[in-house]
Write a protein that holds these residues in place. Structure first.
Motif, PDB file in Angstrom:
ATOM      1  N   VAL A  16       0.856  -1.194   0.000  1.00 19.41           N
ATOM      2  CA  VAL A  16       0.000   0.000   0.000  1.00 19.41           C
ATOM      3  C   VAL A  16       0.895   1.248   0.000  1.00 19.41           C
ATOM      4  O   VAL A  16       2.048   1.185   0.424  1.00 19.41           O
ATOM      5  N   HIS A  62      -9.630   7.066   2.853  1.00 14.28           N
ATOM      6  CA  HIS A  62     -10.743   6.254   3.342  1.00 14.28           C
ATOM      7  C   HIS A  62     -10.262   5.418   4.518  1.00 14.28           C
ATOM      8  O   HIS A  62      -9.063   5.304   4.756  1.00 14.28           O
ATOM      9  N   ASP A  66      -5.594  -0.563   5.870  1.00 13.45           N
ATOM     10  CA  ASP A  66      -4.311  -0.354   5.171  1.00 13.45           C
ATOM     11  C   ASP A  66      -4.051   1.138   4.892  1.00 13.45           C
ATOM     12  O   ASP A  66      -3.005   1.487   4.344  1.00 13.45           O
ATOM     13  N   HIS A  67      -4.996   1.999   5.249  1.00 11.36           N
ATOM     14  CA  HIS A  67      -4.803   3.440   5.032  1.00 11.36           C
ATOM     15  C   HIS A  67      -4.795   4.238   6.340  1.00 11.36           C
ATOM     16  O   HIS A  67      -4.239   5.327   6.390  1.00 11.36           O
ATOM     17  N   ASP A 168      -8.159   4.412  -3.304  1.00  9.65           N
ATOM     18  CA  ASP A 168      -8.425   3.069  -3.827  1.00  9.65           C
ATOM     19  C   ASP A 168      -9.567   3.067  -4.845  1.00  9.65           C
ATOM     20  O   ASP A 168     -10.042   1.991  -5.235  1.00  9.65           O
ATOM     21  N   HIS A 210      -2.643   1.742  -4.239  1.00  5.81           N
ATOM     22  CA  HIS A 210      -1.844   0.527  -4.431  1.00  5.81           C
ATOM     23  C   HIS A 210      -1.208   0.559  -5.809  1.00  5.81           C
ATOM     24  O   HIS A 210      -1.883   0.854  -6.799  1.00  5.81           O
TER      25      HIS A 210
HETATM   26 ZN   LIG Z   1      -6.267   0.058   0.176  1.00  3.06          ZN
END
Ligand SMILES: [Zn+2]
Length: 230
Positions: A16, A62, A66-67, A168, A210
């Motif tokens: 990421v 968002h 992973d963010h 994303d 990504h």
């Molecule tokens: Zn993501």
């Protein structure tokens, strides 16, 4: 780490991306990786002489883990203002869990994600700045509201720099433009409808949540991708 343009550095954290914006108004981090890439994020920032305390603002595209994974750690070390779309803030404070897809497999995946989130507790007490569509940020970005992957997902468009950050809403895994995984997208039809907004924008470069950035002719390539969806 990759210098995208004089204002933007891409920081790759596992699979990421986070981005550091170096502007006249100070340093802004865009997204923060997974909880387990937090130390790598600090290391990468340190390599270019940046400490968490130097961050003025943190924008979150968002609320997926992973963010937002590094967010809590960062604000313990800095006074950075956190900004996200108004419809996403509750998921960053943990006030409400991110809604999950209605299909069986989507629910399964979503609940799995919730279980991981409850293990890591990435939430912060407060989001100070609630962004809305078309709003201009101090960095010179225009907020592009792109709901679908999540209810308050945003992209960031910098007209002057000819740059789009998609979050994303579109990803570029293995150098191939695609929608984010359906299993983790709340409303795929809305996600695709949102992307129509990007057709009106002009930008040379695009960066993604990504995968690598596109540094030339990005608007053309994204429009071709959108055409391929319809
Ligand atoms: Zn993501």
């Amino acid at each position: 780490m990759e210098t995208v343009n004089p204002h933007l550095v891409r920081i790759e954290l596992s699979n990421v991306n986070a981005f550091l914006w170096l502007g006249d108004g100070g340093l802004t981090l865009i997204d923060t990786g997974y909880p387990w890439t937090y130390n790598k994020l600090l290391d990468e920032l340190n390599t270019i002489g940046v400490q968490p305390a130097d961050l003025r603002r943190i924008i979150i595209t968002h609320a997926d883990l992973d963010h937002i994974g590094g967010l809590k750690g960062l604000i313990e070390l800095s006074d950075a203002v956190i900004a996200c779309h108004a419809a996403e803030a509750d998921f960053i404070t943990g006030e409400r869990p991110l809604p999950v897809r209605r299909s069986f497999s989507g629910r399964f995946a979503g609940l799995g994600n919730r279980a991981i989130a409850s293990l890591y507790k990435p939430f912060v007490e407060e989001v100070q700045e609630l962004l809305l569509d078309k709003e201009k940020t101090p960095e010179g970005f225009t907020v592009v509201y792109l709901p679908g992957h999540s209810p308050g997902h945003i992209g960031l468009y910098h007209k002057q720099d000819g740059l789009l950050l998609t979050g994303d809403a579109i990803i570029n895994r293995n150098n191939r433009l695609s929608l984010p995984p359906r299993l983790f997208t709340l409303d795929e039809r809305q996600a695709i409808e949102s992307l129509a907004k990007l057709r009106k924008l002009t930008f040379e470069m695009a960066c993604f949540g990504h995968g690598p950035c596109i540094t030339e002719g990005a608007d053309r390539k994204i429009k071709a991708f959108l055409d391929s969806l319809s």
